[in-house]
Design a protein around this motif. Sequence first.
Motif, PDB file in Angstrom:
ATOM      1  N   UNK A   1       1.001  -1.048   0.084  1.00 18.80           N
ATOM      2  CA  UNK A   1       0.002  -0.051   0.008  1.00 18.80           C
ATOM      3  C   UNK A   1       0.883   1.228  -0.095  1.00 18.80           C
ATOM      4  N   UNK A   2       0.502   2.191  -0.908  1.00 20.45           N
ATOM      5  CA  UNK A   2       1.402   3.467  -1.011  1.00 20.45           C
ATOM      6  C   UNK A   2       0.338   4.538  -1.274  1.00 20.45           C
ATOM      7  N   UNK A   3       0.662   5.753  -0.477  1.00 19.69           N
ATOM      8  CA  UNK A   3      -0.034   6.945  -0.720  1.00 19.69           C
ATOM      9  C   UNK A   3       1.056   7.944  -1.009  1.00 19.69           C
ATOM     10  N   UNK A   4       1.001   8.801  -1.932  1.00 20.10           N
ATOM     11  CA  UNK A   4       2.402   9.559  -2.235  1.00 20.10           C
ATOM     12  C   UNK A   4       1.823  11.095  -2.587  1.00 20.10           C
ATOM     13  N   UNK A   5       1.861  11.981  -1.605  1.00 22.28           N
ATOM     14  CA  UNK A   5       1.559  13.462  -1.841  1.00 22.28           C
ATOM     15  C   UNK A   5       2.363  14.080  -2.660  1.00 22.28           C
ATOM     16  N   UNK A   6       2.019  15.123  -3.169  1.00 26.46           N
ATOM     17  CA  UNK A   6       2.809  15.846  -4.036  1.00 26.46           C
ATOM     18  C   UNK A   6       2.193  17.291  -4.152  1.00 26.46           C
ATOM     19  N   UNK A   7       2.740  18.374  -4.723  1.00 24.56           N
ATOM     20  CA  UNK A   7       2.072  19.626  -4.856  1.00 24.56           C
ATOM     21  C   UNK A   7       2.572  20.699  -3.922  1.00 24.56           C
ATOM     22  N   UNK A   8       3.047  20.367  -2.834  1.00 26.97           N
ATOM     23  CA  UNK A   8       3.410  21.438  -1.902  1.00 26.97           C
ATOM     24  C   UNK A   8       4.479  22.280  -2.174  1.00 26.97           C
ATOM     25  N   UNK A   9       4.685  23.359  -1.256  1.00 24.01           N
ATOM     26  CA  UNK A   9       5.423  24.123  -1.718  1.00 24.01           C
ATOM     27  C   UNK A   9       5.278  25.853  -1.022  1.00 24.01           C
ATOM     28  N   UNK A  10       6.037  26.604  -1.469  1.00 21.46           N
ATOM     29  CA  UNK A  10       5.975  27.831  -0.699  1.00 21.46           C
ATOM     30  C   UNK A  10       5.174  28.959  -1.690  1.00 21.46           C
ATOM     31  N   UNK A  11       4.201  29.403  -1.046  1.00 26.77           N
ATOM     32  CA  UNK A  11       3.402  30.527  -1.623  1.00 26.77           C
ATOM     33  C   UNK A  11       3.020  31.937  -1.019  1.00 26.77           C
ATOM     34  N   UNK A  12       2.652  32.832  -1.290  1.00 29.50           N
ATOM     35  CA  UNK A  12       2.565  34.034  -0.740  1.00 29.50           C
ATOM     36  C   UNK A  12       0.891  33.892  -0.394  1.00 29.50           C
ATOM     37  N   UNK A  13       0.750  34.723   0.736  1.00 32.27           N
ATOM     38  CA  UNK A  13      -0.980  34.704   1.049  1.00 32.27           C
ATOM     39  C   UNK A  13      -1.704  35.226  -0.001  1.00 32.27           C
ATOM     40  N   UNK A  14      -2.910  34.618  -0.232  1.00 26.62           N
ATOM     41  CA  UNK A  14      -4.021  34.858  -1.145  1.00 26.62           C
ATOM     42  C   UNK A  14      -3.734  34.011  -2.077  1.00 26.62           C
ATOM     43  N   UNK A  15      -2.645  33.023  -2.321  1.00 24.40           N
ATOM     44  CA  UNK A  15      -2.403  32.283  -3.370  1.00 24.40           C
ATOM     45  C   UNK A  15      -2.756  30.755  -3.294  1.00 24.40           C
ATOM     46  N   UNK A  16      -2.565  30.201  -4.468  1.00 24.41           N
ATOM     47  CA  UNK A  16      -3.336  28.790  -4.498  1.00 24.41           C
ATOM     48  C   UNK A  16      -2.315  27.656  -4.604  1.00 24.41           C
ATOM     49  N   UNK A  17      -2.638  26.349  -4.338  1.00 28.30           N
ATOM     50  CA  UNK A  17      -1.615  25.270  -4.450  1.00 28.30           C
ATOM     51  C   UNK A  17      -2.870  24.082  -4.604  1.00 28.30           C
ATOM     52  N   UNK A  18      -2.321  23.253  -5.530  1.00 28.67           N
ATOM     53  CA  UNK A  18      -3.303  21.841  -5.618  1.00 28.67           C
ATOM     54  C   UNK A  18      -2.260  20.776  -5.010  1.00 28.67           C
ATOM     55  N   UNK A  19      -2.550  20.007  -3.987  1.00 31.39           N
ATOM     56  CA  UNK A  19      -1.979  18.936  -3.668  1.00 31.39           C
ATOM     57  C   UNK A  19      -2.687  17.606  -4.224  1.00 31.39           C
ATOM     58  N   UNK A  20      -1.601  16.764  -4.509  1.00 33.60           N
ATOM     59  CA  UNK A  20      -2.154  15.426  -5.135  1.00 33.60           C
ATOM     60  C   UNK A  20      -1.720  14.275  -4.235  1.00 33.60           C
ATOM     61  N   UNK A  21      -2.471  13.077  -4.031  1.00 38.60           N
ATOM     62  CA  UNK A  21      -2.366  11.944  -3.233  1.00 38.60           C
ATOM     63  C   UNK A  21      -2.451  10.945  -4.364  1.00 38.60           C
ATOM     64  N   UNK A  22      -1.518  10.261  -4.929  1.00 40.45           N
ATOM     65  CA  UNK A  22      -1.435   9.117  -5.506  1.00 40.45           C
ATOM     66  C   UNK A  22      -1.626   7.962  -4.869  1.00 40.45           C
ATOM     67  N   UNK A  23      -2.494   6.974  -5.025  1.00 38.40           N
ATOM     68  CA  UNK A  23      -2.586   5.760  -4.295  1.00 38.40           C
ATOM     69  C   UNK A  23      -2.196   4.565  -5.072  1.00 38.40           C
ATOM     70  N   UNK A  24      -1.806   3.571  -4.238  1.00 38.51           N
ATOM     71  CA  UNK A  24      -1.534   2.115  -4.911  1.00 38.51           C
ATOM     72  C   UNK A  24      -1.663   1.214  -3.984  1.00 38.51           C
ATOM     73  N   UNK A  25      -1.903  -0.085  -4.335  1.00 35.29           N
ATOM     74  CA  UNK A  25      -1.792  -1.213  -3.513  1.00 35.29           C
ATOM     75  C   UNK A  25      -3.176  -1.689  -2.939  1.00 35.29           C
ATOM     76  N   UNK A  26      -4.158  -0.793  -2.859  1.00 35.83           N
ATOM     77  CA  UNK A  26      -5.412  -1.241  -2.608  1.00 35.83           C
ATOM     78  C   UNK A  26      -6.558  -0.766  -3.514  1.00 35.83           C
ATOM     79  N   UNK A  27      -7.845  -1.060  -3.085  1.00 34.21           N
ATOM     80  CA  UNK A  27      -8.887  -0.848  -4.091  1.00 34.21           C
ATOM     81  C   UNK A  27      -9.385   0.601  -3.912  1.00 34.21           C
ATOM     82  N   UNK A  28      -8.886   1.748  -4.378  1.00 34.83           N
ATOM     83  CA  UNK A  28      -9.172   2.876  -4.333  1.00 34.83           C
ATOM     84  C   UNK A  28     -10.537   3.338  -4.326  1.00 34.83           C
TER      85      UNK A  28
END
Length: 121
Positions: A1-28
């Motif tokens: 089983x694996x969950x891998x996050x991505x998309x984090x970082x540094x952003x200024x106030x008022x900005x946006x980010x999109x995080x992803x969570x890629x899953x494997x090894x189980x019935x999502x």
Amino acid sequence: VQLVESGGGLVQAGGSLRLSCAASGFTFSDYTIGWFRQAPGKEREGVACISNRDDITYKSDSVKGRFTISSDKVQNTAYLQMNNLNPEDTAVYSCAAGWGCVLRSVDYEYWGQGTQVTVSS
């Protein structure tokens, strides 16, 4: 089983980010995916969850109107779109797989390693 996050970082106030969570090894499609965050010196906080069985979602009051959770059951990936970020959103964000769309850590079976989100003022 694996969950891998991505998309984090540094952003200024008022900005946006999109995080992803890629899953494997189980019935999502059978699981709920939750997003949690933990800031230094603070307890882990549940942010949002989505049930892949019935597409029910739930968000904490602190992010309602700013964050959106979604899931792609073909790509086995969940997303957290974060808009209008503020410095109080700075934390390590982790995704987890569990059964019910609730924001309690104990209800989640599998966890990712997390991704850092830093919001500057």
